[in-house]
Design an enzyme around this catalytic site. Structure first.
Site, PDB file in Angstrom:
ATOM      1  N   SER A 206       0.828  -1.196   0.000  1.00  0.00           N
ATOM      2  CA  SER A 206       0.000   0.000   0.000  1.00  0.00           C
ATOM      3  C   SER A 206       0.869   1.254   0.000  1.00  0.00           C
ATOM      4  O   SER A 206       1.745   1.388  -0.841  1.00  0.00           O
ATOM      5  CB  SER A 206      -0.970  -0.060   1.186  1.00  0.00           C
ATOM      6  OG  SER A 206      -2.102   0.688   0.889  1.00  0.00           O
ATOM      7  N   HIS A 339      -7.271  -5.931   1.206  1.00  0.00           N
ATOM      8  CA  HIS A 339      -6.070  -5.121   0.984  1.00  0.00           C
ATOM      9  C   HIS A 339      -4.884  -5.682   1.785  1.00  0.00           C
ATOM     10  O   HIS A 339      -4.982  -5.880   2.995  1.00  0.00           O
ATOM     11  CB  HIS A 339      -6.405  -3.700   1.420  1.00  0.00           C
ATOM     12  CG  HIS A 339      -5.398  -2.673   1.018  1.00  0.00           C
ATOM     13  ND1 HIS A 339      -4.732  -2.690  -0.188  1.00  0.00           N
ATOM     14  CD2 HIS A 339      -4.966  -1.561   1.666  1.00  0.00           C
ATOM     15  CE1 HIS A 339      -3.928  -1.636  -0.254  1.00  0.00           C
ATOM     16  NE2 HIS A 339      -4.052  -0.940   0.865  1.00  0.00           N
TER      17      HIS A 339
END
Ligand code: MCU
Length: 388
Positions: A206, A339
């Site tokens: 990320s 995620h």
């Protein structure tokens, strides 16, 4: 006629010269084009219009790309400080950097496989969110300590800024890459770590995936980049993201990212609503890693810009193809999943890259291009040559 005498002499001199002096021949500009262009900039044209025809030309092109991306997006990536020292105690590697009378120190922790090594290693930002196989060491790097990423008020905080000043142009991504560069200095100087500095990869997910991508690009000693779910500011191209946003997608763009955090230089603010005037785009961030190993691990969450990362990294692979090493870069991003939870359908691609670039094994890394359909041709108006 005269030239037939001089040219062979020149060719011999140039070829025999050490790498540094050959690179010194690159003419790196200090100002960069800002002409609006909604297509991805041509990675095979110098800013002065000249063609990139050879692999040596491409090395020079990468220097101007690096200069432009530092000036416009990342901020200045400083060279090695005057003094860097390192010492190992147990699994803790302590690194001190001195410049201009100031010293800063930080530590990384190293988890090695059992045995004598030397072992390959993966530097993990924060903590690895990919499975690190047996036989590969993990170096845990606290990137937040080097450059804070706690919103706007954290700009200029962290060890990097203690050394270079809180007003330094670097954004956090660049500060972290500087830290990785120092880890490499320390590994090279400390054989007791049992790490082979020629086989070091870098990963992060990320926001830390953006960081891992930028570190792979800026730190030429990294053998393998494994940015995970980096999305906007990493594997996505600013221009493609803007076009996706215009089509109504919920996607992060330059104009949003500059307000959210301090990942980029303040200099980038000037481009936030006109990313189409940047001299480069992120297909060239992949190009900066070339010809070294790069596996871009993505996800199909809208905010990360799956069409943008796919189109952008397809364009990046055209650079690797032009260099004759198409199998040194791949991207794997099929499917939408939680995620930073590494899914099993990306495992074989990751294993192949780690085997080839860190474990020095034969592995098939050919043609890994997994992602949603994305028409890269609609974002480029150039063709890739075969660089000689
Ligand atoms: C994908 O990386 C970022 C994204 O750029 C941010 O907009 C969002 O707030 O956070 C993501 C992230 O780092 O998640 C852990």
């Amino acid at each position: 006629m005269k030239y037939s005498i001089i040219l062979p002499f020149l060719a011999t001199t140039v070829l025999a010269a050490p790498l540094e002096s050959r690179q010194a021949a690159c003419n790196v500009p200090t100002t960069f084009p800002t002409t609006a262009n909604s297509k991805l900039p041509n990675p095979f044209k110098f800013f002065n219009g000249g063609d990139v025809k050879t692999k040596a030309d491409f090395e020079c092109k990468n220097k101007e790309v690096s200069a432009a991306i530092q000036a416009q997006e990342l901020g200045v990536f400083p060279p090695k400080p005057s003094t860097v020292t390192a010492s190992l105690s147990g699994s803790t590697l302590s690194i001190s950097s001195t410049e201009g009378g100031k010293t800063v120190s930080f530590t990384v922790s190293i988890k090695t496989p059992s045995g004598n090594g030397p072992f390959p290693a993966i530097i993990a930002y924060g903590a690895a969110s990919i499975p690190v196989p047996a036989g590969v060491a993990t170096i845990t790097f606290n990137n937040d300590n080097i450059g804070a990423q706690q919103g706007q008020s954290s700009r200029g905080q962290g060890k990097f800024f203690d050394l270079y000043g809180s007003g330094h142009s670097a954004g956090a991504l660049t500060a972290w890459a500087w830290g990785v560069d120092r880890v490499m200095d320390a590994l090279e100087a400390t054989s007791a770590t049992k790490i082979d500095p020629k086989r070091v990869g870098v990963t992060g997910c990320s926001r830390n995936g953006k960081g891992a991508f930028v570190a792979a690009a800026l730190v030429g000693r990294i053998a393998l980049g494994l940015p995970q779910e980096s999305g906007s500011g990493g594997a996505a191209c600013w221009r493609v993201s803007d076009s996706e946003k215009a089509k109504g997608k919920n996607i992060q763009t330059a104009s949003q990212i500059v307000g959210e955090n301090v990942w980029f230089s303040k200099n980038f603010n000037a481009f936030s609503t006109k990313a189409n005037t940047l001299a480069t785009d992120h297909h060239q961030l992949a190009g900066m890693v070339a010809p070294r190993g790069l596996l871009v691990i993505e996800n199909e969450i809208d905010w990360l810009g799956p069409v943008s990362t796919t189109a952008c990294m397809k364009a990046g692979r055209l650079i690797y193809k032009a260099l004759g090493v198409p199998d040194n870069m791949g991207f794997t991003g099929s499917g939408n999943h939680a995620h930073c939870q590494f899914p099993s359908n990306q495992q074989s691609d990751l294993t192949a890259y780690i085997n080839k670039f860190l474990l020095n094994q034969d592995a098939n890394t050919a043609n890994i291009e997994k992602g949603p359909s994305a028409d890269v041709a609609s974002y480029i108006d150039w063709t890739a040559p075969t660089l000689t």
